[in-house]
Design an enzyme around this catalytic site. Structure first.
Site, PDB file in Angstrom:
ATOM      1  N   GLN A 131      43.782 -18.077  67.831  1.00  0.00           N
ATOM      2  CA  GLN A 131      42.522 -18.080  67.093  1.00  0.00           C
ATOM      3  C   GLN A 131      41.381 -17.647  68.019  1.00  0.00           C
ATOM      4  O   GLN A 131      41.193 -18.206  69.099  1.00  0.00           O
ATOM      5  CB  GLN A 131      42.260 -19.477  66.520  1.00  0.00           C
ATOM      6  CG  GLN A 131      41.014 -19.605  65.675  1.00  0.00           C
ATOM      7  CD  GLN A 131      41.085 -18.822  64.359  1.00  0.00           C
ATOM      8  OE1 GLN A 131      42.158 -18.555  63.822  1.00  0.00           O
ATOM      9  NE2 GLN A 131      39.937 -18.440  63.836  1.00  0.00           N
ATOM     10  N   LYS A 178      44.860 -21.642  57.180  1.00  0.00           N
ATOM     11  CA  LYS A 178      46.061 -20.865  57.505  1.00  0.00           C
ATOM     12  C   LYS A 178      47.299 -21.744  57.461  1.00  0.00           C
ATOM     13  O   LYS A 178      48.337 -21.368  56.917  1.00  0.00           O
ATOM     14  CB  LYS A 178      45.915 -20.233  58.895  1.00  0.00           C
ATOM     15  CG  LYS A 178      44.905 -19.096  58.925  1.00  0.00           C
ATOM     16  CD  LYS A 178      44.511 -18.706  60.343  1.00  0.00           C
ATOM     17  CE  LYS A 178      43.398 -17.640  60.292  1.00  0.00           C
ATOM     18  NZ  LYS A 178      42.905 -17.297  61.634  1.00  0.00           N
ATOM     19  N   ASP A 230      48.659 -10.787  64.544  1.00  0.00           N
ATOM     20  CA  ASP A 230      47.342 -10.201  64.285  1.00  0.00           C
ATOM     21  C   ASP A 230      47.339  -8.693  64.504  1.00  0.00           C
ATOM     22  O   ASP A 230      46.363  -8.025  64.170  1.00  0.00           O
ATOM     23  CB  ASP A 230      46.296 -10.821  65.219  1.00  0.00           C
ATOM     24  CG  ASP A 230      45.672 -12.084  64.642  1.00  0.00           C
ATOM     25  OD1 ASP A 230      45.317 -12.052  63.449  1.00  0.00           O
ATOM     26  OD2 ASP A 230      45.535 -13.077  65.364  1.00  0.00           O
TER      27      ASP A 230
HETATM   28  N1  LIG Z   1      43.166 -14.354  65.878  1.00  0.00           N
HETATM   29  C1  LIG Z   1      42.346 -14.409  64.832  1.00  0.00           C
HETATM   30  N2  LIG Z   1      42.765 -13.922  63.645  1.00  0.00           N
HETATM   31  C2  LIG Z   1      41.946 -13.996  62.554  1.00  0.00           C
HETATM   32  O1  LIG Z   1      42.330 -13.543  61.458  1.00  0.00           O
HETATM   33  C3  LIG Z   1      40.654 -14.610  62.694  1.00  0.00           C
HETATM   34  C4  LIG Z   1      40.284 -15.077  63.958  1.00  0.00           C
HETATM   35  N3  LIG Z   1      41.139 -14.968  65.003  1.00  0.00           N
HETATM   36  N4  LIG Z   1      39.064 -15.629  64.150  1.00  0.00           N
HETATM   37  C5  LIG Z   1      38.098 -15.774  63.098  1.00  0.00           C
HETATM   38  C6  LIG Z   1      38.329 -14.802  61.955  1.00  0.00           C
HETATM   39  C7  LIG Z   1      37.711 -15.254  60.642  1.00  0.00           C
HETATM   40  N5  LIG Z   1      38.836 -15.413  59.726  1.00  0.00           N
HETATM   41  C8  LIG Z   1      38.706 -15.889  58.422  1.00  0.00           C
HETATM   42  C9  LIG Z   1      39.774 -16.306  57.668  1.00  0.00           C
HETATM   43  C10 LIG Z   1      39.613 -16.830  56.391  1.00  0.00           C
HETATM   44  C11 LIG Z   1      38.369 -16.950  55.814  1.00  0.00           C
HETATM   45  C12 LIG Z   1      38.216 -17.538  54.447  1.00  0.00           C
HETATM   46  O2  LIG Z   1      39.153 -17.941  53.806  1.00  0.00           O
HETATM   47  N6  LIG Z   1      36.991 -17.648  53.916  1.00  0.00           N
HETATM   48  C13 LIG Z   1      36.682 -18.227  52.630  1.00  0.00           C
HETATM   49  C14 LIG Z   1      35.629 -19.303  52.759  1.00  0.00           C
HETATM   50  C15 LIG Z   1      35.962 -20.314  53.809  1.00  0.00           C
HETATM   51  C16 LIG Z   1      34.840 -21.348  54.013  1.00  0.00           C
HETATM   52  O3  LIG Z   1      34.519 -22.057  53.049  1.00  0.00           O
HETATM   53  O4  LIG Z   1      34.305 -21.383  55.151  1.00  0.00           O
HETATM   54  C17 LIG Z   1      36.168 -17.160  51.696  1.00  0.00           C
HETATM   55  O5  LIG Z   1      35.640 -16.150  52.185  1.00  0.00           O
HETATM   56  O6  LIG Z   1      36.313 -17.321  50.484  1.00  0.00           O
HETATM   57  C18 LIG Z   1      37.294 -16.517  56.545  1.00  0.00           C
HETATM   58  C19 LIG Z   1      37.464 -15.984  57.827  1.00  0.00           C
HETATM   59  C20 LIG Z   1      39.977 -15.136  60.386  1.00  0.00           C
HETATM   60  N7  LIG Z   1      39.760 -14.744  61.648  1.00  0.00           N
END
Ligand SMILES: Nc1nc(=O)c2c([nH]1)NC[C@@H]1CN(c3ccc(C(=O)N[C@@H](CCC(=O)O)C(=O)O)cc3)C=[N+]21
Length: 363
Positions: free
Chosen positions: A153, A109, A176
């Protein structure tokens, strides 16, 4: 789409209401954009049901590619905002503890925020930070004029009351869209649009829109009822005139629900739970899950898999999002969009009319 404004519905959110779209509903939002882009290739505008090729391979909806297009749009708009108003959007991320997954997401992020030209503010606490310390931090960010958007987060360590912290974030900095006020506005038909729509649900809907998939009148089955994905994505889909079923851990005969779904949103957190054989041929599969699965052939000893068994599902579905490279990158870019819009809101500006990207072509 999907970023509500308190003032006049903007091009960004409630863009061009398509004739016949439920005006004022969220639906309108989304679908108008899709409509304004033309009912895409790939889907023939069909949405679930008749998409793809019967029994062939699904069209892969690349969240990575779509998110990069949107990121570029945001970068352009951020430069413009800086030039014209002398203001830099500021995103603060509050991280408590040292979960490796949270640290990974927060890093991603922060990197994206900097790449689009935002100010990125970090507030990291160790595992045993007190609730009061975290609250004090949120209060300080609420008052900090450089910060337009605050992300706490999740999950927070068990000794901290998540609701209490999330509720402490000022509504007009709640990037969010998790506050009671924003969720309430998301749920109300014909109410005022929320200032921010939760990022993962917004990302799912954006992928549908940019793939030319129209969910109006379609059966959408949401797997999972979490506050951050299942519940808000169900509200969004309903506002888009889909017929929505939310399945959860107590749902009986879950396969029967999945079998009639034109659109499946899988957000239950179980690796490869949904099998291709369960799906209606030609349906749209949006896989929100991110699970690591031991894999001796992988460099790190594991690989990421979704909540859907990709290989079997891709043979039956008309469209499918991969993991990684699907919803994940969209979540992050929606966070950027929300940040920019909250910043614009603070200046009394409308939501941005983002340049419409061409309808996404699968593969
Ligand atoms: N307040 C809050 N807001 C959120 O938006 C929030 C949160 N808490 N807690 C956890 C979850 C999870 N989340 C992700 C964000 C990006 C990927 C992402 O970029 N994933 C990559 C892979 C990343 C890797 O290699 O681990 C993909 O899917 O291609 C995944 C999951 C946001 N979250």
């Amino acid at each position: 789409a999907l970023v509500g404004s308190q003032y006049s519905p903007s091009a960004f959110v409630w863009p061009r209401v398509a004739p016949g779209a439920a005006a004022g509903s969220y639906a309108a939002i989304a679908m108008c954009e899709a409509a304004s882009r033309g009912a895409g290739e790939g889907g023939g505008g069909g949405g679930g049901g008749e998409g793809g090729s019967g029994g062939g391979e699904a069209i892969i909806i690349s969240g990575k590619k779509v998110s990069e297009e949107i990121r570029d749009e945001i970068r352009v708009q951020t430069d413009k905002l800086k030039r014209e108003h002398g203001v830099t959007p500021g995103l603060a991320v509050v991280l408590v503890g040292n979960r490796t997954d949270s640290a990974t997401y927060v890093r991603a992020k922060k990197a994206m925020a900097e790449s689009v030209g935002f100010l990125s503010v970090d507030c990291a606490f160790d595992e045993n930070a007190s609730q009061q310390e975290v609250l004090d931090c949120v209060h300080a960010l609420n008052e900090d004029p450089r910060v337009h958007a605050i992300l706490v987060q999740l999950p927070l360590p068990a000794h901290i009351d998540e609701h209490k912290i999330v509720s402490a974030v000022r509504v007009d900095k709640d990037v969010d869209g998790f506050s009671t006020d924003n969720i309430g506005n998301l749920a109300l038909r014909g109410g005022k649009p929320p200032l921010a729509v939760p990022c993962t649900p917004a990302g799912c809907v954006e992928l549908l829109q940019r793939s030319g998939i129209d969910v109006r009148g379609k059966e959408a089955v949401v797997l999972g009822r979490s506050n951050i994905v299942g519940m808000p994505v169900a509200l969004l889909l309903q506002s888009m005139d889909a017929t929505v079923t939310v399945c959860h851990s107590r749902t009986r005969n879950i396969q029967e629900h999945i079998a009639r779904a034109d659109v499946v949103i899988a957000a239950l957190g179980k690796a490869e739970f949904v099998r291709g054989e369960w799906l209606k041929p030609g349906c749209v599969v949006i896989d929100v899950g991110i699970n690591s699965k031991p894999d001796p052939t992988a460099k790190r000893g594991y690989r990421l898999v979704g909540d859907v068994h990709y290989e079997s599902a891709a043979r039956v579905a008309g469209w499918i999002t991969p993991v990684p490279g699907g919803v994940g990158p969209m979540t992050i870019v929606m966070l950027m969009r929300n940040t920019l819009n909250l910043c614009r809101h603070s200046l009394g500006l409308e939501r941005l009319p983002l340049r419409r990207a061409p309808t996404h072509k699968g593969r």
